[in-house]
Design a protein around this motif. Sequence first.
Motif: not given
Length: 363
Positions: A319-327
Amino acid sequence: MKGHDVLISVKAPGKLYIAGEYAVVEAGFPAIIVALDQFVTVSIEAADQIGSIVSAQYQENSIYWRREDGEMVFDNRDNPFHYILSAIKVTEDYAKTLEKPLGVYHLTVESDLDSQDGRKYGLGSSAAVTVATIKALCKFYELPVTHDKLFKLAAIAHFSVQGNGSLGDIAASVYGGWIAYHSFDREWLKLAQKNYTFAQLLSMDWPGLDVELLTPPTNLKLMVGWTGSPASTSHLVDRVALNKAKQQRAYQDFLINSKACLKRMIKGFRDQNLAAIQAEITINRQLLNQLDQFTHAHIETPLLKKLCEIAQDFGGVAKTSGAGGGDCGIAIIDAHKHVSEVIQKWAENQITPLNFNVHHVEE
């Protein structure tokens, strides 16, 4: 205060969110976060008349200051060091409550939390620098500090600059390892700062705050992939906050479902059950994608989606980690399974596998 020739050096780890993002900004809602072996190091050395704050990351922006009537006076108005300055202020407020004389010093910051070209990995560098600065100054001024007190000092300092977020990255940096974190009520903190003394604020219980150290199953392998496009947590959290008002019902459903998912995931850690943890990671990803549909925060970018799909192809979950949107994205896979295949496939798809390990903080 330490002798003039003593160099104090401390480090604080970066973090990654495993699950519970966005919901964790609401008081009492849980997230699971891990501290990583990438550090911000803060060094302090007593100075004579003129102190300095220097960061290798921001060579051209070092700032100089002196002390006048007990206050710090700056020569440079424009600086990127708001978190460091806030950490200094909070720690020196603490020192004053213990009637410690304030000194002048050189403070140096070095960070592993950015790539070589200065792009952020999304490891919570502002939190780690806040924690490391406070830890170093507590040593410099010989102030008694427990993990709990360090968390409160750093939370006050960080929140006064950022003004939003859950402060879970502060908790990860302070306590280390794997943690289940329930955020405290930030509205309460704003009022409490007006109504209690600084000493009272540090010694009292904070409503909603809870940190539990977790032990992962031995066969759990955490993998981290970086998509190379940094995201602004503050802006993404703002965007979700703006849109959640319009979609109150959907947002409340998201919160309830996230809390239930995290409760089951935390139980998976307590039971040392990898399959249970993986099942909830998948559910958490679905919940974040549902949140995305009505907030348009673009949490899971195409490259993060690809990262997740590759992990799934080899029997992992991601999954995405943290706020997502990249990173970064994270994958959780059985350590005895296809770890090297995931690494190879990520690299083929412009996803940088980051060879980070979990960091445990000494007592």
